[in-house]
Design an enzyme around this catalytic site. Structure first.
Site, short mmCIF file in Angstrom:
data_model
loop_
_atom_site.label_atom_id
_atom_site.label_comp_id
_atom_site.label_asym_id
_atom_site.label_seq_id
_atom_site.Cartn_x
_atom_site.Cartn_y
_atom_site.Cartn_z
N THR A 1 74.89 -60.90 -12.11
CA THR A 1 75.50 -62.18 -12.36
C THR A 1 76.46 -62.42 -11.21
O THR A 1 76.86 -61.46 -10.55
CB THR A 1 76.31 -62.11 -13.68
N GLY B 1 71.24 -65.37 -22.12
CA GLY B 1 72.21 -64.28 -22.05
C GLY B 1 73.62 -64.81 -22.25
O GLY B 1 73.82 -65.92 -22.74
N GLY C 1 77.14 -58.29 -17.36
CA GLY C 1 76.69 -57.09 -18.04
C GLY C 1 75.49 -57.38 -18.89
O GLY C 1 74.83 -58.41 -18.74
#
Lengths: 365, 365
Positions: free
Chosen positions: A221, A251, A272
């Site tokens: 990310t 996500g 994460g």
């Protein structure tokens, strides 16, 4: 005017009481120095701008050769400088966050924009979110395929629509109407990412039940949190999702509260294993521990990212910044592309756990 | 086995420490009575099951004739009884939440499942989320068109996939693979909702800039929060979105932390103007004020729903339940379909602000 666009944009009646104090404190800062008023007023010490960025917690030493590592460090520094230019010109934190993330989205080595990983079906599905801590306005998009800079579309949703979150074809339609730059989906096809999908598919075929664990390390990310001269915070996150993810999976990055959150006191961008970040409402939980629990920012960020999420079975990292300029960059993976730049305009970047990242000098609790 | 399905489902290493204490307290409850241990242990007093539901905060007196009001009350009671049957049989809170919401989704008068409102394009786009407070597992879906009970699909995502949130065509594909009941989109076409869209479109054409304000009152959602005999909480929410919303807009209902949240201490389901609930991270913020700020549940729920959200320009309501059985049902609209049922199995329901809803007897702080 097309009905998808709206004038005036979302009006925010929520004006934080501390804003007037900040303006006053800003005017007085030259006389009495920062820090004195800071103890009493959350935003008042925030004359010094700060920008913290990440380029994903999924990076491992084995992934990068020396040239790739050098290129990644250069891109992180470029992103920091782009954001800092906004802050030093007196622009809002939101502008710094956007400018930094656009650089990271355009760089092919991070899993966002250009360098997005591939879904199970061989597509690139992009998600992004942005939040302005001063007004609590937010915008988010998920599952877009043709938007060059998803963070710009998230901002357009925030500023030009009456919605906060738009997904899929509806978000693409809004991108077109709002004048957001579009590209052919092939723009997002990089060879390295394509090979990562092939590897993940092969692993999955070999031992299906464990495939989610094997591919989890390929998440990534990009994100930024900023504090401007007015003492306002902002946060933004952009991602290409998880290699081999199923079509339609969302996500944490575009979920306000999970991967992205900012208010008057605290700003967070996560990177994460998204499912665990959503369940933990990670970004908001960090800020809640600071705001309601009175925890120092670093303790709050460590508690959520390096204690609760690993305990639940997840992993990853985050960047966090409070209105006094304190920063935290916790992660529990082998590396996290990361960096910060303060008022002096000197960028500091790091990749692996044992890389030294200097601490900002003047942070207070 | 299709790769969208996964065995074993998401494993939750996060086992709350209080679980052993609960089992012990449960065994001792007959000897020493509840409440004594309850003061020290959050879950220990929770021998008495509780279910709280809502059918949306958008209802106004002018919307319903006497027959419709009677039918709505009957449906609320039926949902409460369905959930209570699960709890009194010793089933987990998650089962009670699902059972109650399925009844509300099947009833045509609530904006979820069968009675979903229409989007701007004349479609029904359904969203739902569910969260198990004991394990912090969660599932959410958004933008589905053919799923009879979106709450069942949200549960399937939680229990049978490795993801938490799935949207659009990907979520539909997963519904098919996971054996979730599908219907023709015409199942969701009810005449009353269709006329609401026509009215909203007409209003929009007449005075476009204000259309979002005019149509905001047509929001609605159904939701449930439950506390089981083991002292575990769960929350779920399901919605047809907002009348005349743009294709691809996602509201708060399927956002874990915004419209739906549960942990070991607190469970919340929201019903309101989704954009404001997302920006407030409303459901998680209520629980964070309880957990980190030490606020009583009611004060926390009032603060978020009736103070912060209206201050920002939004409106709506929520239901909240803590592990001691305290409940809160704040709202700031003319009405909110709502009700609760305790251990005695007597359903209590209300619709408008001035309807009397009795308080549960034994709630403690």
């Amino acid at each position: 005017m097309h009905p998808l666009l709206q004038l005036p944009p979302f009006i925010n009646q929520r004006m934080d009481n501390s804003m007037n104090s900040v303006l006053l404190a800003g005017a007085m800062a030259g006389l009495i120095g920062s820090g004195v008023l800071g103890a009493a007023e959350p935003n008042a010490a925030a004359a010094k701008p700060m920008l913290v960025i990440h380029g994903g917690a999924g990076v491992e030493r084995a992934d990068l050769n020396a040239d790739e590592e050098k290129a990644a460090r250069a891109a992180l520094e470029q992103a920091l400088r782009a954001g800092h230019a906004q802050l030093s010109a007196g622009k809002p934190a939101l502008e710094a966050v956007t400018a930094a993330i656009v650089v990271l989205e355009d760089a092919p080595m991070f899993n966002a924009g250009r360098g997005a990983v591939f879904t199970h079906d061989g597509k690139n599905e992009l998600d992004a979110a942005v939040m302005d801590g001063a007004s609590l306005r937010a915008g988010a998009v998920a599952g877009v395929h043709t938007v060059k800079n998803p963070i710009a579309l998230a901002r357009a949703v925030m500023e030009k629509s009456k919605h906060v979150m738009m997904v899929g074809a509806g978000a693409e339609a809004f991108a077109k109407e709002s004048g957001t730059t579009l590209v052919d989906p092939s723009y997002f096809r990089t060879e390295k990412r394509w090979q990562q999908l092939q590897k993940a598919l092969k692993e999955e075929a070999a031992k299906q039940a464990h495939s989610d664990i094997e591919t989890a390390k390929h998440f990534g990310t990009v994100g930024a949190v900023a504090l401007d001269k007015q003492g306002h915070l902002a946060a933004g996150t952009s991602t290409g999702g998880m290699t081999n993810k199923r079509y339609g999976r969302v996500g944490d990055a575009p979920i306000i509260g999970a991967g992205t959150y900012a208010n008057a006191h605290c700003a967070v961008s996560g990177t994460g294993w998204g499912e665990y970040y959503i369940r933990a409402v990670a970004a908001h939980d960090i800020c809640a521990r600071v705001q309601y629990g009175g925890q120092p920012l670093r303790e709050a960020a460590e508690g959520v990212i390096n204690r609760d999420i690993p305990k639940a079975g997840g992993d990853g990292g985050a960047i966090a910044l409070d209105a006094k300029g304190n920063i935290a960059l916790p992660f529990n993976t082998e590396g996290m592309y990361r960096g910060w730049i303060g008022a002096d305009g000197v960028p500091h970047v790091a990749i692996y756990k044992d890389d030294k990242l200097p601490e900002p000098a003047a942070a207070v609790n």
